[in-house]
Scaffold this motif. Sequence first.
Motif, PDB file in Angstrom:
ATOM      1  N   MET A   1      54.136  72.339  97.647  1.00 19.75           N
ATOM      2  CA  MET A   1      52.733  72.751  97.723  1.00 19.75           C
ATOM      3  C   MET A   1      51.926  72.105  96.599  1.00 19.75           C
ATOM      4  N   GLY A   2      52.583  72.017  95.422  1.00 19.24           N
ATOM      5  CA  GLY A   2      51.920  71.348  94.304  1.00 19.24           C
ATOM      6  C   GLY A   2      51.647  69.883  94.635  1.00 19.24           C
ATOM      7  N   GLY A   3      52.639  69.264  95.277  1.00 17.10           N
ATOM      8  CA  GLY A   3      52.493  67.856  95.659  1.00 17.10           C
ATOM      9  C   GLY A   3      51.363  67.658  96.652  1.00 17.10           C
ATOM     10  N   ARG A   4      51.246  68.607  97.576  1.00 16.54           N
ATOM     11  CA  ARG A   4      50.188  68.494  98.582  1.00 16.54           C
ATOM     12  C   ARG A   4      48.802  68.656  97.953  1.00 16.54           C
ATOM     13  N   ILE A   5      48.696  69.594  97.014  1.00 15.55           N
ATOM     14  CA  ILE A   5      47.411  69.771  96.324  1.00 15.55           C
ATOM     15  C   ILE A   5      47.059  68.488  95.571  1.00 15.55           C
ATOM     16  N   TYR A   6      48.088  67.944  94.900  1.00 17.80           N
ATOM     17  CA  TYR A   6      47.870  66.721  94.131  1.00 17.80           C
ATOM     18  C   TYR A   6      47.329  65.602  95.039  1.00 17.80           C
ATOM     19  N   ASP A   7      47.999  65.413  96.196  1.00 13.38           N
ATOM     20  CA  ASP A   7      47.576  64.335  97.106  1.00 13.38           C
ATOM     21  C   ASP A   7      46.143  64.543  97.565  1.00 13.38           C
ATOM     22  N   ALA A   8      45.821  65.790  97.936  1.00 15.07           N
ATOM     23  CA  ALA A   8      44.476  66.070  98.457  1.00 15.07           C
ATOM     24  C   ALA A   8      43.422  65.828  97.374  1.00 15.07           C
ATOM     25  N   ILE A   9      43.689  66.345  96.173  1.00 12.49           N
ATOM     26  CA  ILE A   9      42.723  66.192  95.078  1.00 12.49           C
ATOM     27  C   ILE A   9      42.525  64.716  94.730  1.00 12.49           C
ATOM     28  N   SER A  10      43.636  63.996  94.613  1.00 10.54           N
ATOM     29  CA  SER A  10      43.518  62.593  94.195  1.00 10.54           C
ATOM     30  C   SER A  10      42.739  61.777  95.222  1.00 10.54           C
ATOM     31  N   ARG A  11      42.913  62.117  96.488  1.00  7.11           N
ATOM     32  CA  ARG A  11      42.294  61.268  97.517  1.00  7.11           C
ATOM     33  C   ARG A  11      40.877  61.651  97.858  1.00  7.11           C
ATOM     34  N   LEU A  12      40.541  62.932  97.743  1.00  5.06           N
ATOM     35  CA  LEU A  12      39.248  63.348  98.296  1.00  5.06           C
ATOM     36  C   LEU A  12      38.260  63.947  97.313  1.00  5.06           C
ATOM     37  N   SER A  13      38.577  63.979  96.026  1.00  5.57           N
ATOM     38  CA  SER A  13      37.603  64.637  95.143  1.00  5.57           C
ATOM     39  C   SER A  13      37.486  63.917  93.816  1.00  5.57           C
ATOM     40  N   CYS A  14      36.538  64.382  93.005  1.00  6.14           N
ATOM     41  CA  CYS A  14      36.348  63.772  91.684  1.00  6.14           C
ATOM     42  C   CYS A  14      37.175  64.497  90.623  1.00  6.14           C
ATOM     43  N   LEU A  15      37.915  65.518  91.023  1.00  4.88           N
ATOM     44  CA  LEU A  15      38.744  66.225  90.049  1.00  4.88           C
ATOM     45  C   LEU A  15      39.942  65.349  89.668  1.00  4.88           C
ATOM     46  N   THR A  16      40.536  65.657  88.537  1.00  3.60           N
ATOM     47  CA  THR A  16      41.743  64.945  88.118  1.00  3.60           C
ATOM     48  C   THR A  16      42.861  65.949  87.931  1.00  3.60           C
ATOM     49  N   VAL A  17      44.015  65.646  88.489  1.00  6.52           N
ATOM     50  CA  VAL A  17      45.190  66.479  88.211  1.00  6.52           C
ATOM     51  C   VAL A  17      45.802  65.948  86.928  1.00  6.52           C
ATOM     52  N   SER A  18      45.983  66.830  85.923  1.00  8.53           N
ATOM     53  CA  SER A  18      46.459  66.318  84.640  1.00  8.53           C
ATOM     54  C   SER A  18      47.918  66.660  84.372  1.00  8.53           C
ATOM     55  N   ALA A  19      48.442  67.731  84.989  1.00 11.52           N
ATOM     56  CA  ALA A  19      49.839  68.091  84.719  1.00 11.52           C
ATOM     57  C   ALA A  19      50.318  69.116  85.734  1.00 11.52           C
ATOM     58  N   PHE A  20      51.639  69.270  85.796  1.00 17.94           N
ATOM     59  CA  PHE A  20      52.255  70.338  86.582  1.00 17.94           C
ATOM     60  C   PHE A  20      52.947  71.306  85.622  1.00 17.94           C
ATOM     61  N   PHE A  21      53.019  72.565  86.030  1.00 16.41           N
ATOM     62  CA  PHE A  21      53.769  73.562  85.256  1.00 16.41           C
ATOM     63  C   PHE A  21      54.840  74.166  86.146  1.00 16.41           C
ATOM     64  N   ASP A  22      55.994  74.460  85.539  1.00 14.88           N
ATOM     65  CA  ASP A  22      57.116  74.960  86.328  1.00 14.88           C
ATOM     66  C   ASP A  22      57.949  75.916  85.477  1.00 14.88           C
ATOM     67  N   ARG A  23      58.731  76.764  86.177  1.00 14.46           N
ATOM     68  CA  ARG A  23      59.660  77.639  85.441  1.00 14.46           C
ATOM     69  C   ARG A  23      60.883  76.860  84.966  1.00 14.46           C
ATOM     70  N   ASP A  24      61.158  75.747  85.647  1.00 18.19           N
ATOM     71  CA  ASP A  24      62.381  74.984  85.401  1.00 18.19           C
ATOM     72  C   ASP A  24      62.178  74.005  84.239  1.00 18.19           C
ATOM     73  N   GLU A  25      62.895  74.268  83.155  1.00 19.17           N
ATOM     74  CA  GLU A  25      62.714  73.409  81.976  1.00 19.17           C
ATOM     75  C   GLU A  25      63.256  71.999  82.195  1.00 19.17           C
ATOM     76  N   GLY A  26      64.135  71.855  83.221  1.00 20.79           N
ATOM     77  CA  GLY A  26      64.757  70.556  83.486  1.00 20.79           C
ATOM     78  C   GLY A  26      63.783  69.549  84.083  1.00 20.79           C
TER      79      GLY A  26
END
Length: 364
Positions: A1-26
């Motif tokens: 879902m994070g990947g899908r949001i990233y793709d949509a934002i990058s392609r269709l808006s002026c917003l910038t995705v700067s990072a992802f956050f996760d519970r998994d430290e790996g």
Amino acid sequence: MGGRIYDAISRLSCLTVSAFFDRDEGKTEYKSLPVYHKDFYRQYLEEKGNVILVIGLPDETGEIVKKEFASAYGLDTGCCKLYSEFVMHDFPIMALYQSNRVFLDSISMIITEQCTLKCEKCAIMLPYFKKAEQYPLERLKQDADELFSKVDLIGNYTLTGGEPLLSRDLAEMIRYLGENYRTQIGSFKIITNGTVLPSQELLDLMQQYEMAVDISDYTAGVPAIKPRVDEVREMFERAGIPTYFLSSAQWVDFGFESVDHHYSCSQLQAFFNYCHTRCRGYAGGKIRYCINAYFAERTLNGREDVNNTFDIFMMGNSEEERKRLVEFDLGYNGSGFLGMCQHCNGTCEINTHFIEVGKQCSSH
Ligand code: SF4
Ligand code: SF4
């Protein structure tokens, strides 16, 4: 879902995705961006200031995480969004007003009305159709051409029926969509009841175009199909197709054929807003806001509700026309509800009229 949001934002808006956050430290990197542990969020906020956090989880678990973040970091609702709030409301508006692009969260394309089962409480009333149609390939291709010429990106595009594997044109349709429109589709999948074996050609194409499959589990109501459903599931999994097995202990009864609320207009508007169905369907070149209402109306009284219908072939290319489509998808229509809402208990999220899963019509 994070990947899908990233793709949509990058392609269709002026917003910038700067990072992802996760519970998994790996996890350290995704889509060439840093992945931080969720506990790093305070420091990140202090460094970056004005950021929006979108929670890439289904609503139920997303709500828990949202509360956790809101209380830990004092976030208000404007800068902490559930996935559904963002992609089904904020993002289509941002894409339209910032970039003049059309984003639709989810569309199911009906490719056949034929099915292998006859569920008594089929959500689209299939067993009650006078004639279940198999849509011709050329028409399906034209409908797809028209849709993707008007829409820039569809978050989830699902091929469905009836039972889509009954369509002799399914493989060709996947090839056509994959070759021509895969970049305009986020998640691409089919939904099946698991009673028809997929051909090798179909599996290869699904792999090639990075498709997934949802298998609706009707084995509780129709135990005889279990060996076949297990076999179908195994075939998809063995072919490396992401396979989601949708088991459900209960179904809900929409009630179209028996319910009459006698609601006033304002009550219907409130009910329609509360229902907030996500089930957009595409058939015959028209998007139906509520695919369940469309099939019920067609089966019960043969009418077409204009408030439930957006004719893609009648849409022009102006900015105003694009706004009209996005507004329709967001639930704005002439009366603020659909005719069928008067005769409906609502979609799964709000409906408590539970019934047995997959019970077949007695004639089957
Ligand atoms: S499997 Fe049952 S619920 Fe699904 S489309 Fe066929 S008849 Fe309807
Ligand atoms: S109340 Fe029923 S008919 Fe109205 S939008 Fe919701 S599911 Fe569709």
